[in-house]
Structure formats: C-alpha cells, structure tokens
Scaffold this motif. Structure first.
Motif, PDB file in Angstrom:
ATOM      1  N   HIS A 148       0.815  -1.174  -0.090  1.00 13.71           N
ATOM      2  CA  HIS A 148       0.063  -0.148  -0.005  1.00 13.71           C
ATOM      3  C   HIS A 148       0.828   1.212   0.147  1.00 13.71           C
ATOM      4  O   HIS A 148       0.705   2.374  -0.895  1.00 13.71           O
ATOM      5  N   ILE A 149       1.835   1.345   0.815  1.00  9.60           N
ATOM      6  CA  ILE A 149       2.597   2.473   1.084  1.00  9.60           C
ATOM      7  C   ILE A 149       3.553   2.681  -0.068  1.00  9.60           C
ATOM      8  O   ILE A 149       3.666   3.941  -0.846  1.00  9.60           O
ATOM      9  N   LYS A 198       1.843   6.002  -1.797  1.00  3.02           N
ATOM     10  CA  LYS A 198       2.885   7.005  -1.600  1.00  3.02           C
ATOM     11  C   LYS A 198       2.429   8.072  -0.255  1.00  3.02           C
ATOM     12  O   LYS A 198       2.347   9.267  -0.872  1.00  3.02           O
ATOM     13  N   PRO A 199       1.961   7.581   0.786  1.00  3.99           N
ATOM     14  CA  PRO A 199       1.362   8.714   1.573  1.00  3.99           C
ATOM     15  C   PRO A 199       2.664   9.479   2.231  1.00  3.99           C
ATOM     16  O   PRO A 199       3.790   8.959   2.376  1.00  3.99           O
ATOM     17  N   GLN A 251      -5.973   6.547   4.388  1.00  2.77           N
ATOM     18  CA  GLN A 251      -5.920   6.346   3.129  1.00  2.77           C
ATOM     19  C   GLN A 251      -6.769   4.829   2.910  1.00  2.77           C
ATOM     20  O   GLN A 251      -6.805   3.901   3.670  1.00  2.77           O
ATOM     21  N   GLU A 252      -7.613   4.744   1.803  1.00  4.74           N
ATOM     22  CA  GLU A 252      -8.278   3.308   1.639  1.00  4.74           C
ATOM     23  C   GLU A 252      -7.208   2.453   1.412  1.00  4.74           C
ATOM     24  O   GLU A 252      -6.257   2.757   0.500  1.00  4.74           O
ATOM     25  N   LEU A 253      -6.983   1.362   1.783  1.00  4.70           N
ATOM     26  CA  LEU A 253      -6.221   0.297   1.789  1.00  4.70           C
ATOM     27  C   LEU A 253      -6.119   0.004   0.187  1.00  4.70           C
ATOM     28  O   LEU A 253      -7.243  -0.562  -0.583  1.00  4.70           O
ATOM     29  N   HIS A 254      -5.101   0.125  -0.596  1.00  7.17           N
ATOM     30  CA  HIS A 254      -4.593  -0.157  -1.939  1.00  7.17           C
ATOM     31  C   HIS A 254      -5.537   0.629  -2.698  1.00  7.17           C
ATOM     32  O   HIS A 254      -5.941   0.629  -3.913  1.00  7.17           O
ATOM     33  N   GLY A 255      -6.257   1.870  -2.422  1.00  4.88           N
ATOM     34  CA  GLY A 255      -6.864   2.572  -2.943  1.00  4.88           C
ATOM     35  C   GLY A 255      -8.487   2.614  -3.108  1.00  4.88           C
ATOM     36  O   GLY A 255      -8.955   3.091  -3.597  1.00  4.88           O
TER      37      GLY A 255
END
Length: 294
Positions: free
Chosen positions: A98-99, A103-104, A113-117
């Motif tokens: 995810h990160i 890229k937070p 953030q939503e996990l994996h968007g």
C-alpha cells in the motif's frame, strides 16, 4: 438522521473508540447506538481501542519494492511471538504494498487512506487484525525512497526483521552491491553517509572535546591541533558510512568498494525494532503462575 456530538460522546464512552470512528459508525447505523457498538466490534475498532494503552515495543521491520519506489516500515506488537504469526506477516506485506504504491506523505495520511485505494482505511484494516490476533498492533513509522532506472535499491532484514535497512545507490543497477552496503549498515550502524552530512556544530564540538583530551594528556600545545585532526578522522570512521572499513572486506573502505563500481551512496535508512521506545519489564514465571491460579 443527524448525528450529534452527544451521540458521539456516548458511543466513545461505551467503546473507547476514536471520535471519527464513532461518528462513522453512527452514520452507518442511522444513529442507532447499539448497532453502532456492534459495527465497531465487527470492524475490530472497539477491541483495538481497549488495547491502546498497552506497550507495544516488539514487532518487525519490512521492506517492499514496487517499481522505482521502495519503503522500509516498522510495525509494533506486544510480544515477539506475534511476529511469527502468518496474519501478522500478511499485514506487513499489505502495508508495504500500500505505502509503496499509494505513497502517503505522513503516517497520519497513510492510516486514513483506503487500503490499496479501495475499501476500508488502513487504520481499519490494522484494527481488524488486532481483533483477530488479540494484541495491540501499530504502524509506527515508514520511509519511502524513489530511484531512476539507472539506480539500485539494496534491502536487508536481519534477525527476521529485527533490524531493517534500505539503501539507495546512484550510478549503478547492481542490486547485490546495494544489498552488501545494506548489510554493512545493519552491522555497523553508521549515522551519516559521508563527512559532508555531519553538522558543523557537531564536528566543532567533537574537535573541542578532543583538544581538551589532548591537553589533559599533557601533549605540547604546538602539536595538539595536528593530533586533533588525526583523531577527528577516527571520529568520522565511527559515524560515517563511506569512511568505514567494509564488513565483507575490512582492508577496504566502503567508499572505495562503491566507487570501484562507478556508484555513489545516495542515502540509507536503518530501523531497529523498538529503538527509543519504553519497553515493558515482564516476569514470565509470575505471569504463568497468575494464569494457573485463575
């Protein structure tokens, strides 16, 4: 139904969950307090909140590389037994992916953030793992690095992730070299890449300390300055990666090993699990006896 501050406060008192989680739970259940409690429990948020004051200084580091982006992260838990759990390992992998892809910019942003968007937030995902495993778990920190196609990442996890190192070498695509440098960083723990990275204030402070030492040793004042500069070299060897003897070939400096491949060390990140954190003191025998007596 309008969600009031009083309703949020009541739900917080019942569950110990955060304000935003309580507000969302009430919105999802149309203001029904009892259903909101169940909602939080199902998401693992209520159970996670009750564990929030526990000390979690164990855990693991993890490295994920996605294309030209790489992340080193640390996730903490209460006991080292949990790090061997497949669900914990899966958590590390999912957070890494995810990160590296989303890229937070900050830890706070990552958690929201939503996990994996898509879907639940990262924070909710972690809380659901807490509910399953039964220990406090937290994403403590992460560092993201980006490279070009002409550069190389080096990654190394020591002692099953107790220490994690991520390096970035420019001017080479030799990942084996980058990994060797990462292994050196894990073993020797330098603070800086090069002399240039050390603050002038720190160098001047060390110079004054060395000067005082030399004078206290009775060395003549006219040779003290020369002695100090020589000893400063040793100081830089202790704290600067490029000045250090390479662990795999102590006869050569790291800077020569890298330069011989036409490369330069752009940066490195080194995490050691729990560094700087308060750790719980436990008496395992007493804990076992207390469980037997119940």
């Amino acid at each position: 139904m309008a969600i009031t501050a009083k309703m949020v406060k009541e739900l917080r008192e019942k569950t110990g969950a955060g304000m935003m989680d309580c507000k969302k739970a009430l919105q999802e259940t149309d203001g029904d307090i009892n259903k909101a409690v169940d909602y939080l429990r199902e998401k693992g948020i209520s159970k996670a909140a009750k564990k929030a004051d526990r000390i979690a200084a164990e855990g693991s580091t993890y490295i994920e590389v996605v294309g030209n982006n790489a992340v080193l992260l640390e996730v903490n838990c209460e006991t080292d037994f949990v790090t061997k759990n497949d669900q914990f390992k899966n958590l590390l992998a999912e957070l890494g992916k995810h990160i590296a892809s989303q890229k937070p910019a900050t830890l706070e942003e990552a958690l929201q953030q939503e996990l994996h968007g898509n879907g639940d937030t990262v924070e909710t995902y972690i809380n659901s793992t807490i509910a399953t495993i039964g220990e406090k778990i937290s994403l403590r920190r992460f560092t993201l690095l980006s490279k070009t196609d002409n550069d190389a990442f080096g990654s190394y996890l020591h002692m099953g992730g107790r220490i994690g190192v991520l390096t970035l070498l420019e001017g080479t695509t030799d990942e084996d070299l980058a990994k060797d440098v990462a292994m050196h960083v894990a073993a020797v723990n330098p603070r800086y890449v090069s002399r240039d990275a050390v603050a002038e204030e720190e160098v001047n402070h060390e110079r004054e300390v060395l000067k005082t030492q030399a004078l206290n040793e009775g060395k003549p004042a006219n040779i003290v300055e020369k002695m100090v500069e020589g000893r400063l070299g040793k100081f830089f060897e202790e704290i600067c990666l490029l000045e250090q003897s390479f662990v795999k070939d102590p006869d050569q400096k790291v800077k020569k090993i890298v330069a011989d491949k036409g490369a330069t060390v752009k940066t490195f990140i080194r995490y050691e699990v729990g560094e700087g954190m308060e750790k719980r003191e436990e008496n395992f025998a007493d804990e076992v006896m207390s469980q037997i007596k119940k």
